[in-house]
Design a protein around this motif. Structure first.
Motif, PDB file in Angstrom:
ATOM      1  N   TYR A 428      28.362 -11.185  64.210  1.00  0.00           N
ATOM      2  CA  TYR A 428      27.980 -11.553  62.842  1.00  0.00           C
ATOM      3  C   TYR A 428      28.686 -10.710  61.791  1.00  0.00           C
ATOM      4  O   TYR A 428      28.402 -10.824  60.604  1.00  0.00           O
ATOM      5  CB  TYR A 428      26.469 -11.410  62.654  1.00  0.00           C
ATOM      6  CG  TYR A 428      25.645 -12.413  63.426  1.00  0.00           C
ATOM      7  CD1 TYR A 428      26.245 -13.382  64.237  1.00  0.00           C
ATOM      8  CD2 TYR A 428      24.257 -12.389  63.363  1.00  0.00           C
ATOM      9  CE1 TYR A 428      25.494 -14.294  64.954  1.00  0.00           C
ATOM     10  CE2 TYR A 428      23.492 -13.298  64.073  1.00  0.00           C
ATOM     11  CZ  TYR A 428      24.122 -14.247  64.874  1.00  0.00           C
ATOM     12  OH  TYR A 428      23.367 -15.149  65.581  1.00  0.00           O
ATOM     13  N   TRP A 429      29.599  -9.838  62.226  1.00  0.00           N
ATOM     14  CA  TRP A 429      30.360  -8.986  61.310  1.00  0.00           C
ATOM     15  C   TRP A 429      31.826  -9.002  61.727  1.00  0.00           C
ATOM     16  O   TRP A 429      32.154  -9.264  62.879  1.00  0.00           O
ATOM     17  CB  TRP A 429      29.833  -7.545  61.325  1.00  0.00           C
ATOM     18  CG  TRP A 429      28.418  -7.432  60.870  1.00  0.00           C
ATOM     19  CD1 TRP A 429      27.293  -7.573  61.621  1.00  0.00           C
ATOM     20  CD2 TRP A 429      27.974  -7.177  59.539  1.00  0.00           C
ATOM     21  NE1 TRP A 429      26.170  -7.415  60.858  1.00  0.00           N
ATOM     22  CE2 TRP A 429      26.546  -7.176  59.569  1.00  0.00           C
ATOM     23  CE3 TRP A 429      28.614  -6.947  58.327  1.00  0.00           C
ATOM     24  CZ2 TRP A 429      25.780  -6.952  58.431  1.00  0.00           C
ATOM     25  CZ3 TRP A 429      27.851  -6.714  57.189  1.00  0.00           C
ATOM     26  CH2 TRP A 429      26.457  -6.733  57.247  1.00  0.00           C
ATOM     27  N   LYS A 454      30.019  -9.258  56.359  1.00  0.00           N
ATOM     28  CA  LYS A 454      29.032 -10.115  56.993  1.00  0.00           C
ATOM     29  C   LYS A 454      29.544 -11.537  57.088  1.00  0.00           C
ATOM     30  O   LYS A 454      30.073 -12.100  56.128  1.00  0.00           O
ATOM     31  CB  LYS A 454      27.720 -10.077  56.208  1.00  0.00           C
ATOM     32  CG  LYS A 454      26.592 -10.861  56.850  1.00  0.00           C
ATOM     33  CD  LYS A 454      25.246 -10.518  56.257  1.00  0.00           C
ATOM     34  CE  LYS A 454      25.176 -10.819  54.776  1.00  0.00           C
ATOM     35  NZ  LYS A 454      23.842 -10.535  54.220  1.00  0.00           N
ATOM     36  N   LEU A 455      29.368 -12.150  58.262  1.00  0.00           N
ATOM     37  CA  LEU A 455      29.804 -13.520  58.492  1.00  0.00           C
ATOM     38  C   LEU A 455      28.656 -14.519  58.446  1.00  0.00           C
ATOM     39  O   LEU A 455      28.857 -15.672  58.059  1.00  0.00           O
ATOM     40  CB  LEU A 455      30.499 -13.628  59.853  1.00  0.00           C
ATOM     41  CG  LEU A 455      31.729 -12.740  60.066  1.00  0.00           C
ATOM     42  CD1 LEU A 455      32.270 -12.942  61.477  1.00  0.00           C
ATOM     43  CD2 LEU A 455      32.800 -13.034  59.033  1.00  0.00           C
ATOM     44  N   HIS A 456      27.442 -14.084  58.856  1.00  0.00           N
ATOM     45  CA  HIS A 456      26.314 -15.015  58.955  1.00  0.00           C
ATOM     46  C   HIS A 456      25.030 -14.308  58.555  1.00  0.00           C
ATOM     47  O   HIS A 456      24.866 -13.117  58.809  1.00  0.00           O
ATOM     48  CB  HIS A 456      26.158 -15.552  60.386  1.00  0.00           C
ATOM     49  CG  HIS A 456      27.404 -16.162  60.943  1.00  0.00           C
ATOM     50  ND1 HIS A 456      27.872 -17.389  60.567  1.00  0.00           N
ATOM     51  CD2 HIS A 456      28.282 -15.678  61.862  1.00  0.00           C
ATOM     52  CE1 HIS A 456      28.985 -17.654  61.231  1.00  0.00           C
ATOM     53  NE2 HIS A 456      29.259 -16.630  62.016  1.00  0.00           N
ATOM     54  N   ASP A 457      24.114 -15.049  57.946  1.00  0.00           N
ATOM     55  CA  ASP A 457      22.755 -14.579  57.706  1.00  0.00           C
ATOM     56  C   ASP A 457      21.846 -15.211  58.753  1.00  0.00           C
ATOM     57  O   ASP A 457      21.251 -16.266  58.532  1.00  0.00           O
ATOM     58  CB  ASP A 457      22.299 -14.961  56.288  1.00  0.00           C
ATOM     59  CG  ASP A 457      22.804 -13.981  55.250  1.00  0.00           C
ATOM     60  OD1 ASP A 457      22.688 -12.759  55.491  1.00  0.00           O
ATOM     61  OD2 ASP A 457      23.331 -14.414  54.216  1.00  0.00           O
ATOM     62  N   CYS A 458      21.743 -14.576  59.892  1.00  0.00           N
ATOM     63  CA  CYS A 458      20.996 -15.134  61.015  1.00  0.00           C
ATOM     64  C   CYS A 458      20.381 -13.993  61.817  1.00  0.00           C
ATOM     65  O   CYS A 458      20.907 -12.882  61.842  1.00  0.00           O
ATOM     66  CB  CYS A 458      21.909 -15.927  61.954  1.00  0.00           C
ATOM     67  SG  CYS A 458      22.722 -17.345  61.232  1.00  0.00           S
ATOM     68  N   GLY A 486      20.381  -9.102  64.413  1.00  0.00           N
ATOM     69  CA  GLY A 486      20.924  -9.942  63.358  1.00  0.00           C
ATOM     70  C   GLY A 486      20.672  -9.388  61.971  1.00  0.00           C
ATOM     71  O   GLY A 486      20.351  -8.214  61.785  1.00  0.00           O
ATOM     72  N   ASN A 487      20.784 -10.290  60.971  1.00  0.00           N
ATOM     73  CA  ASN A 487      20.717  -9.882  59.570  1.00  0.00           C
ATOM     74  C   ASN A 487      19.474 -10.372  58.848  1.00  0.00           C
ATOM     75  O   ASN A 487      19.295 -10.070  57.672  1.00  0.00           O
ATOM     76  CB  ASN A 487      21.958 -10.405  58.821  1.00  0.00           C
ATOM     77  CG  ASN A 487      23.242  -9.931  59.463  1.00  0.00           C
ATOM     78  OD1 ASN A 487      23.357  -8.762  59.820  1.00  0.00           O
ATOM     79  ND2 ASN A 487      24.211 -10.829  59.633  1.00  0.00           N
ATOM     80  N   CYS A 564      24.361 -18.024  65.805  1.00  0.00           N
ATOM     81  CA  CYS A 564      25.108 -18.577  64.676  1.00  0.00           C
ATOM     82  C   CYS A 564      26.597 -18.381  64.895  1.00  0.00           C
ATOM     83  O   CYS A 564      27.029 -17.422  65.532  1.00  0.00           O
ATOM     84  CB  CYS A 564      24.692 -17.897  63.369  1.00  0.00           C
ATOM     85  SG  CYS A 564      22.960 -18.168  62.948  1.00  0.00           S
ATOM     86  N   GLY A 565      27.386 -19.291  64.347  1.00  0.00           N
ATOM     87  CA  GLY A 565      28.827 -19.151  64.446  1.00  0.00           C
ATOM     88  C   GLY A 565      29.525 -20.477  64.307  1.00  0.00           C
ATOM     89  O   GLY A 565      28.900 -21.545  64.226  1.00  0.00           O
ATOM     90  N   ASN A 566      30.834 -20.395  64.274  1.00  0.00           N
ATOM     91  CA  ASN A 566      31.669 -21.584  64.201  1.00  0.00           C
ATOM     92  C   ASN A 566      32.119 -21.939  65.605  1.00  0.00           C
ATOM     93  O   ASN A 566      32.916 -21.236  66.230  1.00  0.00           O
ATOM     94  CB  ASN A 566      32.880 -21.333  63.305  1.00  0.00           C
ATOM     95  CG  ASN A 566      33.800 -22.541  63.224  1.00  0.00           C
ATOM     96  OD1 ASN A 566      33.461 -23.629  63.704  1.00  0.00           O
ATOM     97  ND2 ASN A 566      34.959 -22.344  62.616  1.00  0.00           N
TER      98      ASN A 566
END
Length: 931
Positions: A428-429, A454-458, A486-487, A564-566
């Motif tokens: 996530y980072w 930060k890449l995701h709020d999860c 997580g975040n 979470c992610g792409n």
């Protein structure tokens, strides 16, 4: 299990001066005096300062990172109080297991007396006892026997004085002869006696410097320095030899010897302006502390007494080392002394010195921060990123540390160019910048800061489960650790623990919300980001049904478990496998549970015990399941499949089954499950498989997977899980337990993932790859008082370094420190990197003319273990297998035109025949081999 380095354990912010290296630090103390120092096994220090003109002794407790925890002023007085005494000469600091410390001090007036006192864990004086004993004033050194007695040097007349644990006089002894002078130091010997060092003492017409005394103070032997030295010192070496050192106005000298008088080495060097004040042992030698020409100096010797290096501190500041201390097994030297940076401005310092490093060093420091808005622009309000591994690398050297509670890190490094990197292990980072090259200069400070965006709020949930051991018929305790890495906060998390069928739930630290068969469900409170928790589960074992050698597997799963992610490069296919015991059959399956067809052939492998029985590659449409059944013959079966590329998480589907059916001996095969890694690489899953034993080593280390064969082969790139077990087998509670694991070069310390532990702990990285785990205030009872609770454990995962060559051996062991005792060293674990080490069955020289077309399944042939015959007329015929000596080892009816080969064939050449009513229809050859 996949645990990030988001540890609740933090490094202290270090105080420092301009002379240090590696893990080094220097802390200046607020008061002046002549200090002495003592180190505890966990790195905590006690320093006592004494002042001749003040009736007060000041004691400090200092952390392993150089932070002062407390200081305590201990005034003179008490009952009885020797007239005119001042407690201004501390000669011994003796920490106790409960955190308290005993002091031995002498007065400012010769022959006035000795004071014994005890401070509690906060530095408050609990009791004191003042005693007057002629000839004992101005003692300079002391040791404590195992029974608590204190043994002190005597400055006038030479010899020792012994007091009991409460300070009451027992006896005083003087060696034979006359003309004695100051006694400087004392150390204990392996025979229960002591060595004492003095300026000189005459036996007849000859002077000697070191005496060997028994426990009653009687003289057993005496030894002479290679020079007529003053202020002589003595200590015991790590190899069982002893070292003495001293100096004159023009010479320094030392000798390494054995108690029988055998001299290993002696040396005498011209030197002026030198004074030796203390001597300590290291694992590979000795360190002498003092001064040369008013500059604090240490001299480092190897075990043979050779001079390795000389290193100076505080040049031009009238400095001196007055006391040294060391911890068994460590290369760190703790020192105290004084310096005068300006006329009349005396400062007292405590210092940690890495004895392995040179003088040309500088400080590299920096910050690791969270870039929440992902713009990679520095912002002073950015939050610290705690527990991020930071690595500093130069040719031949790599150092590791973790960012502390404020996101700060630091290294003392040799002058030169270093590459520094904050290691991002979190999906996530992402790092905002590449590793930095930093020029470090001697006696200077440079900085390198890092931001992770930060890449995701999860949320990101992680669970781990571990236990101490599985002793047959005894209850078992599991530790379950859970974290939100997580975040965002996780609402209503839930953990499901599925016990092995041979285990039965008894109780847990938190009440379960549901118990259904082997499944136990625990509802947890909301978990904020970067937070962890732990609870224990107690289970019983079926007895006597469970056998020694059997493997019991328990799993833990936490929800929510979304990631979470792409995942745009993921087709949607999702492979899964399973293994079931269905009466007289073993049923193994591989399936695509996803929504799309696999993008490529998916390999899967079936292993019976330690032999690959079959392998296949298939494109799986969604919902397609391949089911393979075998007779329940007591073998251990394993099925493993590839996973669809780009699939979320880290799962490599596998399943294993032990104890289905019986073999010819009425039992089943055991010991194969832990040869291979389980399918627990995803954050939300962990599997613990433990072998049932009759007893176990109370302090040991075990590595998983255990590996294949005598060399314990594992594949390149496979992570290793280590379990460290410890037990207090002493006679009193252990207040602190410290684990020190110097990791092998083949493993990557920056990849460590801490798992579940029996007790609260903290952890950090130091040096070239040393994992340190601390259990503070563990209050671990001794095994005689409470055997079930005298155990503790922790597990962690670590990755291999990339591209290790085949044949690389990975060895590892741990030092376990109980309070102030010498370390208990565990066994060595070892693994060997290899490939294609599992034997496979292959087919050669098929008699196609007689048999027709015989397909080898799966294809290619080198992996074949399943023969498919083209002719339907072969159904019901007999397949017979022989070794090269003609002995029949296997017979099976051909059904559905196919036959499975047995796994327990061994290696070598085999002959098979297909027969009808006793006549041979056709034949062929098999080769079973381990490539």
């Amino acid at each position: 299990m996949n645990i990030f380095r988001q540890s609740v354990a933090l490094l202290f912010l270090l105080l420092f001066s301009k002379s240090a290296f590696g893990q080094e630090w220097t802390t200046f103390l607020p008061k002046t005096g002549k200090p002495v120092i003592e180190a505890m096994p966990d790195g905590n220090l006690f320093v006592a300062e004494s002042r001749g003109s003040v009736d007060t002794l000041t004691v400090y407790k200092i952390t392993p990172a150089g932070q002062i925890l407390w200081e305590s002023d201990i005034k003179s007085g008490g009952s009885p109080t020797p007239g005119g005494s001042r407690r201004n000469g501390c000669v011994g600091i003796f920490p106790d297991a409960n955190g308290s410390v005993k002091l031995v001090t002498h007065s400012a007036t010769v022959n006035a007396g000795i004071t014994f006192s005890q401070l509690d864990g906060a530095g408050n004086e609990m009791w004191r006892f003042d005693t007057i004993s002629a000839g004992s004033g101005w003692t300079l050194d002391a040791v404590r026997d195992a029974n608590g007695d204190f043994v002190l040097t005597r400055n006038y007349g030479l010899g020792i004085t012994k007091y009991d644990a409460n300070g009451h006089f027992k006896f005083s002894k003087i060696p034979p002869g006359g003309g004695g002078n100051w006694t400087e130091s004392i150390c204990k010997t392996d025979d229960g006696g002591y060595l004492i060092a003095a300026d000189w003492f005459y036996i007849g017409s000859k002077s000697y410097n070191v005496f060997h005394l028994n426990s009653l103070g009687d003289t057993l032997g005496y030894y002479k320095m290679p020079c007529n030295s003053n202020d002589n010192l003595v200590c015991k070496g790590a190899d069982g030899a002893y070292c003495m050192a001293g100096y004159t106005s023009s010479t320094i000298c030392w000798k390494v010897f054995h108690l029988d008088g055998t001299v290993v080495f002696e040396n005498s060097l011209p030197a002026t302006g030198v004074a030796f004040n203390d001597l300590v042992a290291l694992p590979d030698g000795y360190v002498i502390g003092g001064k040369r020409n008013n500059v604090a100096t240490i001299w480092r010797l190897n075990l043979n007494g050779d001079l390795i290096s000389e290193r100076s501190f505080f040049p031009g500041e009238n400095s001196v080392f007055r006391g040294l201390a060391s911890v068994p097994g460590s290369q760190l030297v703790y020192a105290t002394g004084t310096t005068e940076p300006s006329l009349g401005n005396t400062q007292v310092f405590a210092m940690c010195i890495d004895a392995t490093w040179p003088e040309n060093i500088g400080l590299l420091t920096g910050k690791v921060r969270k870039d929440d808005d992902a713009d990679c622009a520095t912002d002073p309000n950015d939050a610290p990123f705690v527990g991020v591994p930071v690595v500093a690398t130069a040719p031949g050297y790599t150092f590791y540390t973790l960012s502390d509670a404020n996101g700060n890190y630091r290294f003392w490094l040799e002058a030169g160019d270093w590459q520094v990197e904050a290691i991002n292990n979190h999906p996530y980072w992402a790092a905002c910048a590449a590793p930095q090259t930093v020029a470090v200069f001697q006696d200077d400070t440079v900085s390198a800061n890092f931001w992770l965006k930060k890449l995701h709020d999860c949320p990101l949930m992680q669970v781990s489960i571990s236990n101490y051991s599985m002793i047959r018929c005894l209850d078992v305790f599991y530790a379950v650790r859970f974290c939100n890495l997580g975040n965002t906060t996780v609402d209503d998390p839930q953990i499901t623990v599925v016990l092995d069928p041979n285990l039965n739930f008894i109780s847990a630290d938190i009440p379960p919300s549901l118990v259904t068969g082997d499944s136990i469900v625990f509802d947890l409170a909301n978990i904020p980001p970067d937070s962890c928790g732990v609870f224990l589960i107690k289970v019983g074992m079926d007895c006597p049904e469970t056998q020694i050698g059997q493997t019991l597997c328990t799993s833990a799963h936490i929800t929510p478990n979304s990631i979470c992610g792409n995942f745009s490069n993921w087709s949607g296919a999702s492979m899964a496998v399973g293994a079931e015991c269905d009466g007289d059959s073993v049923r193994l399956f591989v399936t695509n549970r996803g929504s799309a067809t696999t993008s490529e052939l998916m390999d899967y492998v079936i292993t019976e015990d330690d032999v690959i029985l079959m392998r296949d590659s298939i494109v799986f449409p969604p919902g397609l399941t391949n089911l393979v059944a075998f007779a329940a013959n007591g073998s251990t079966w394993r099925i493993e499949s590839e996973q669809e590329p780009g699939h979320p998480g880290f799962s490599m589907p596998s399943a294993a089954l032990e104890g289905c059916g019986e073999n010819g001996t009425g039992s089943f095969s055991m010991g194969f499950i832990n040869m291979f890694p389980p399918d627990d690489d995803d954050f939300a899953d962990d599997i613990n498989c433990t072998t049932v034993v009759g007893s176990c080593d109370p302090n040991d280390k075990e590595g998983f997977p255990k590996g294949f064969g005598a060399k314990k082969y594992i594949e390149r790139g496979i992570d290793l899980d280590y379990l460290i077990r410890f037990q207090n087998t002493g006679t009193a509670p252990a207040f602190t337990v410290v684990l020190r694991d110097t990791l092998p070069e083949s493993l990557n310390p920056a990849s460590i993932e801490i798992g579940a532990a029996s007790h609260p702990f903290s952890w950090f990285l130091e040096g070239r790859g040393v994992l340190v785990v601390r259990f503070d205030n563990i209050l671990l009872p001794d095994s005689t008082a409470n055997e079930p609770e005298s155990h503790g454990w922790i597990n962690f995962r670590i990755a291999q370094k990339p591209d290790l060559p085949d044949g690389t051996e990975i060895e590892n062991r741990v030092g376990i420190y109980f309070d102030f005792n010498d370390p208990v060293m565990t066994n060595f674990t070892f693994h060997t990197i290899g490939k294609d080490f599992i034997p496979v069955v292959s087919i050669q020289e098929i008699d196609k003319k007689s048999l027709g077309i015989v397909r080898i399944f799966p294809n290619p042939a080198q992996a074949g273990s399943w023969l498919v015959f083209e002719k339907e007329t072969f159904n019901g015929l007999t397949f017979r297998l022989f070794d090269v000596f003609g002995r029949e080892i296997f017979t099976e009816k051909i059904e559905a035109r196919r036959v499975f080969l047995p796994s327990k064939m061994g290696e070598g050449m085999f002959v098979f025949r297909v027969e009808k009513s006793g006549g041979i229809v056709g034949s062929g050859k098999l080769v079973a081999k381990a490539p």
